[in-house]
Design a protein around this motif. Structure first.
Motif, short mmCIF file in Angstrom:
data_model
loop_
_atom_site.label_atom_id
_atom_site.label_comp_id
_atom_site.label_asym_id
_atom_site.label_seq_id
_atom_site.Cartn_x
_atom_site.Cartn_y
_atom_site.Cartn_z
N LEU A 23 0.82 -1.25 0.05
CA LEU A 23 -0.07 -0.02 0.09
C LEU A 23 0.77 1.05 0.05
CD1 LEU A 23 -2.76 -0.68 2.87
CD2 LEU A 23 -2.69 -1.05 0.09
N VAL B 224 0.88 5.00 0.70
CA VAL B 224 -0.01 6.10 1.43
C VAL B 224 0.63 7.60 1.45
CG1 VAL B 224 -1.00 6.83 3.57
CG2 VAL B 224 -0.47 4.34 3.09
N GLU C 280 0.61 11.10 2.58
CA GLU C 280 0.38 12.29 3.77
C GLU C 280 -0.15 13.52 3.15
OE1 GLU C 280 4.24 12.70 5.72
OE2 GLU C 280 4.27 10.48 6.08
N ARG D 128 -9.32 0.49 6.41
CA ARG D 128 -8.36 1.54 6.77
C ARG D 128 -7.95 1.55 8.18
NH1 ARG D 128 -7.57 6.21 3.34
NH2 ARG D 128 -7.31 7.48 5.21
N ILE E 97 -4.17 3.07 8.57
CA ILE E 97 -4.35 4.29 7.97
C ILE E 97 -5.33 5.33 8.55
CG2 ILE E 97 -4.93 4.95 5.46
CD1 ILE E 97 -2.71 2.76 5.69
N LYS E 98 -4.60 6.48 8.82
CA LYS E 98 -5.18 7.62 9.61
C LYS E 98 -6.04 8.58 8.76
CE LYS E 98 -1.15 7.21 12.34
NZ LYS E 98 -0.29 6.65 11.83
N GLU F 245 -4.77 10.82 5.57
CA GLU F 245 -3.97 9.96 4.58
C GLU F 245 -4.64 9.38 3.59
OE1 GLU F 245 -0.38 8.09 7.01
OE2 GLU F 245 -2.21 7.07 7.53
N LYS F 246 -4.20 9.39 2.27
CA LYS F 246 -4.70 8.78 1.24
C LYS F 246 -4.06 7.64 0.72
CE LYS F 246 -5.97 9.82 -3.76
NZ LYS F 246 -7.29 9.11 -3.40
N ILE F 247 -4.71 6.46 0.57
CA ILE F 247 -3.97 5.40 -0.13
C ILE F 247 -4.01 5.61 -1.57
CG2 ILE F 247 -3.88 2.84 -0.54
CD1 ILE F 247 -5.80 2.76 2.21
#
Length: 183
Positions: free
Chosen positions: A92, A94, A96, A143, A148-149, A152-154
């Motif tokens: 993955l 990610v 920021e 997520r 995954i916070k 954040e975008k995957i």
């Protein structure tokens, strides 16, 4: 042929000959090799060296964790959770996210360039890749268990492994047909 010309030709050759691989051999991809490829990929251009990326790797038995996260969102009866366990490794990527649109755009472009670098570096070591995006990448149930916070975008899942089938090239539109030129 000079060394510089040879290097340029190798880069062009790699770009033109890399393929998206969807069928992989079962052989594992060593974690250390993936980390080494990422160390090459992070040389992507990125404004003010913000390095707006991080990675989550699912390798070996770790692929089960990814499958469970998919099942948390989609239920146990879905084709994706079973398929990710057949892919030798999944990464993955990610981003920021920055709330300022111009910086967000620059960072998204940088992460995309880093992914391309990774895919080319992997190809140079006979590792095929497939950049996958799916709606469940946005789902909180998917997520949260993966850390995954918010903010954040995957960018995508990069499937990788040693190619079982290498697809043939598909024709590209010549750049000249999409070029507006002011001379």
């Amino acid at each position: 042929m000079s060394k510089t010309t040879k290097t340029i030709n190798e880069v062009r050759h790699a770009i033109e000959n890399r393929r998206t691989v969807k069928k992989f051999k079962k052989d594992p991809v060593p974690t250390e090799q993936i980390i080494d490829l990422l160390d090459t990929a992070v040389w992507a251009p990125n404004h003010k060296l913000r390095e707006p990326w991080r990675f989550v790797l699912f390798n070996g038995k770790g692929r089960k964790k990814l499958a469970e996260a998919i099942e948390a969102e989609m239920g146990e009866d879905n084709k994706f959770s079973a398929s990710v366990q057949q892919v030798p490794a999944i990464l993955l990527v990610v981003l920021e996210e920055d709330p300022r649109q111009a910086i967000w755009d620059e960072d998204f472009a940088a992460v995309s360039a880093m992914v391309q670098n990774f895919m080319l570096a992997a190809w140079s070591e006979n590792i095929g890749t497939f950049w996958v995006t799916k709606p469940f990448l946005y789902a909180p149930k998917f997520r949260k268990p993966l850390g995954i916070k918010a903010g954040e975008k995957i960018i995508g899942m990069i499937y990788m492994g040693y190619p079982d089938v290498i697809p043939s090239a598909k024709e590209r539109t010549p750049a000249k047909e999409k070029l507006t030129l002011f001379e």
